[in-house]
Write a protein that holds these residues in place. Sequence first.
Motif, PDB file in Angstrom:
ATOM      1  N   THR A   8       0.869  -1.131   0.022  1.00 12.47           N
ATOM      2  CA  THR A   8      -0.012   0.023  -0.191  1.00 12.47           C
ATOM      3  C   THR A   8       0.899   1.205   0.086  1.00 12.47           C
ATOM      4  OG1 THR A   8      -1.706  -1.201   1.321  1.00 12.47           O
ATOM      5  CG2 THR A   8      -1.836   1.120   1.123  1.00 12.47           C
ATOM      6  N   LEU A   9       0.609   2.429  -0.915  1.00 14.71           N
ATOM      7  CA  LEU A   9       1.345   3.409  -0.985  1.00 14.71           C
ATOM      8  C   LEU A   9       0.397   4.678  -0.420  1.00 14.71           C
ATOM      9  CD1 LEU A   9       3.970   4.645  -2.180  1.00 14.71           C
ATOM     10  CD2 LEU A   9       2.719   4.907  -4.290  1.00 14.71           C
ATOM     11  N   SER A  10       1.157   5.378   0.273  1.00 13.15           N
ATOM     12  CA  SER A  10       0.449   6.756   0.845  1.00 13.15           C
ATOM     13  C   SER A  10       1.352   7.745   0.715  1.00 13.15           C
ATOM     14  CB  SER A  10      -0.106   6.448   2.290  1.00 13.15           C
ATOM     15  OG  SER A  10       0.804   6.164   3.115  1.00 13.15           O
ATOM     16  N   ARG A  11       0.729   8.888   0.899  1.00  2.71           N
ATOM     17  CA  ARG A  11       1.698  10.284   1.274  1.00  2.71           C
ATOM     18  C   ARG A  11       1.110  11.199   2.138  1.00  2.71           C
ATOM     19  NH1 ARG A  11       1.995  12.937  -4.674  1.00  2.71           N
ATOM     20  NH2 ARG A  11       3.292  14.404  -3.523  1.00  2.71           N
ATOM     21  N   ASP A  12       2.048  11.649   2.697  1.00  2.00           N
ATOM     22  CA  ASP A  12       1.758  12.729   3.774  1.00  2.00           C
ATOM     23  C   ASP A  12       2.203  14.096   3.538  1.00  2.00           C
ATOM     24  OD1 ASP A  12       1.363  14.344   6.274  1.00  2.00           O
ATOM     25  OD2 ASP A  12       1.597  12.336   7.542  1.00  2.00           O
ATOM     26  N   TYR A  63       4.956   6.872   1.618  1.00  3.97           N
ATOM     27  CA  TYR A  63       5.351   5.386   2.498  1.00  3.97           C
ATOM     28  C   TYR A  63       4.854   4.342   1.662  1.00  3.97           C
ATOM     29  CZ  TYR A  63       5.078   8.702   6.609  1.00  3.97           C
ATOM     30  OH  TYR A  63       5.291   9.549   7.590  1.00  3.97           O
ATOM     31  N   LEU A  64       5.470   3.102   1.728  1.00  2.00           N
ATOM     32  CA  LEU A  64       5.196   2.149   0.977  1.00  2.00           C
ATOM     33  C   LEU A  64       4.932   1.101   1.981  1.00  2.00           C
ATOM     34  CD1 LEU A  64       4.720   0.585  -1.692  1.00  2.00           C
ATOM     35  CD2 LEU A  64       7.038   0.025  -1.778  1.00  2.00           C
ATOM     36  N   GLN A  65       4.012   0.683   2.461  1.00  2.00           N
ATOM     37  CA  GLN A  65       3.821  -0.582   3.440  1.00  2.00           C
ATOM     38  C   GLN A  65       3.792  -1.831   2.716  1.00  2.00           C
ATOM     39  OE1 GLN A  65       3.315  -0.332   6.852  1.00  2.00           O
ATOM     40  NE2 GLN A  65       3.416  -2.630   6.626  1.00  2.00           N
ATOM     41  N   MET A  66       4.648  -2.588   3.129  1.00  2.00           N
ATOM     42  CA  MET A  66       4.947  -4.181   2.330  1.00  2.00           C
ATOM     43  C   MET A  66       4.441  -5.210   3.400  1.00  2.00           C
ATOM     44  SD  MET A  66       8.389  -3.317   0.261  1.00  2.00           S
ATOM     45  CE  MET A  66       9.442  -3.241   1.766  1.00  2.00           C
ATOM     46  N   ASN A  67       3.332  -5.760   3.212  1.00  2.00           N
ATOM     47  CA  ASN A  67       3.124  -6.817   4.099  1.00  2.00           C
ATOM     48  C   ASN A  67       3.066  -8.212   3.352  1.00  2.00           C
ATOM     49  OD1 ASN A  67       2.067  -4.952   5.662  1.00  2.00           O
ATOM     50  ND2 ASN A  67      -0.146  -4.985   5.110  1.00  2.00           N
ATOM     51  N   SER A  68       3.144  -9.173   4.172  1.00  2.00           N
ATOM     52  CA  SER A  68       3.125 -10.562   3.587  1.00  2.00           C
ATOM     53  C   SER A  68       4.494 -10.647   2.603  1.00  2.00           C
ATOM     54  CB  SER A  68       2.011 -11.181   2.916  1.00  2.00           C
ATOM     55  OG  SER A  68       0.925 -11.155   4.178  1.00  2.00           O
ATOM     56  N   LEU A  69       5.468 -10.190   2.916  1.00  2.00           N
ATOM     57  CA  LEU A  69       6.647 -10.299   1.939  1.00  2.00           C
ATOM     58  C   LEU A  69       7.048 -11.713   1.500  1.00  2.00           C
ATOM     59  CD1 LEU A  69       8.562  -7.254   3.679  1.00  2.00           C
ATOM     60  CD2 LEU A  69       7.904  -7.277   1.289  1.00  2.00           C
ATOM     61  N   LYS A  70       7.485 -11.522   0.333  1.00  2.00           N
ATOM     62  CA  LYS A  70       8.017 -12.830  -0.274  1.00  2.00           C
ATOM     63  C   LYS A  70       9.490 -12.673  -0.743  1.00  2.00           C
ATOM     64  CE  LYS A  70       3.466 -13.635  -2.279  1.00  2.00           C
ATOM     65  NZ  LYS A  70       2.590 -13.790  -3.602  1.00  2.00           N
ATOM     66  N   PRO A  71      10.049 -14.079  -0.969  1.00  2.00           N
ATOM     67  CA  PRO A  71      11.428 -14.014  -1.288  1.00  2.00           C
ATOM     68  C   PRO A  71      11.723 -13.123  -2.617  1.00  2.00           C
ATOM     69  CG  PRO A  71      11.033 -15.969  -0.623  1.00  2.00           C
ATOM     70  CD  PRO A  71       9.873 -15.259  -0.476  1.00  2.00           C
ATOM     71  N   GLU A  72      10.554 -13.408  -3.562  1.00  2.00           N
ATOM     72  CA  GLU A  72      10.765 -12.593  -4.815  1.00  2.00           C
ATOM     73  C   GLU A  72      10.617 -10.867  -4.877  1.00  2.00           C
ATOM     74  OE1 GLU A  72       8.701 -15.149  -4.114  1.00  2.00           O
ATOM     75  OE2 GLU A  72       6.962 -15.027  -5.187  1.00  2.00           O
ATOM     76  N   ASP A  73      10.300 -10.714  -3.514  1.00  2.00           N
ATOM     77  CA  ASP A  73      10.192  -9.015  -3.391  1.00  2.00           C
ATOM     78  C   ASP A  73      11.678  -8.529  -3.032  1.00  2.00           C
ATOM     79  OD1 ASP A  73       7.086  -9.753  -1.650  1.00  2.00           O
ATOM     80  OD2 ASP A  73       7.453  -8.925  -3.643  1.00  2.00           O
ATOM     81  N   THR A  74      12.574  -9.565  -2.864  1.00  2.00           N
ATOM     82  CA  THR A  74      14.142  -8.980  -2.515  1.00  2.00           C
ATOM     83  C   THR A  74      14.432  -8.018  -3.757  1.00  2.00           C
ATOM     84  OG1 THR A  74      14.473 -10.971  -1.355  1.00  2.00           O
ATOM     85  CG2 THR A  74      16.401  -9.765  -2.333  1.00  2.00           C
ATOM     86  N   ALA A  75      14.977  -7.075  -3.574  1.00  2.00           N
ATOM     87  CA  ALA A  75      15.324  -6.055  -4.515  1.00  2.00           C
ATOM     88  C   ALA A  75      15.799  -4.803  -3.706  1.00  2.00           C
ATOM     89  CB  ALA A  75      14.292  -5.698  -5.390  1.00  2.00           C
ATOM     90  N   ARG A  76      16.508  -3.949  -4.575  1.00  2.00           N
ATOM     91  CA  ARG A  76      16.709  -2.485  -4.037  1.00  2.00           C
ATOM     92  C   ARG A  76      15.466  -1.573  -4.388  1.00  2.00           C
ATOM     93  NH1 ARG A  76      20.951  -0.472  -1.442  1.00  2.00           N
ATOM     94  NH2 ARG A  76      21.426   1.795  -1.262  1.00  2.00           N
TER      95      ARG A  76
END
Length: 118
Positions: A68-72, A79-92
Amino acid sequence: QVELVEFGGGLVQPGEDLRLSCVFVGSTFSLYDMGWFRQAPEKERELVAGISTGGSTYVADSVKGRFTLSRDHAKNTVYLQMNSLKPEDTARYYCGAQHISRPDYKFWGQGTQVTVSS
């Protein structure tokens, strides 16, 4: 000159959550569309999620339902809220800013590493 400073990367286990923050410095935040991109080794940089100045969002199919992305505007932060992360999300992960009417005004942060591994 715009500067983007990213925070929040790290090493997590599959299924865990992380929140990335990108602080926008040096210009008028409300004139820029913002996005989070990622680049894994030997892969091209891809758009993960974007948010317009008005708050409209785009999320890539690969992360839809988890990120989920949001801005203040008061904090000039995205902000980037990253839930239930997976190995394939590995990156810079990189924060990007694009001026709404000046295509040549495009800026990048230095990136923050996210590694998902057990």
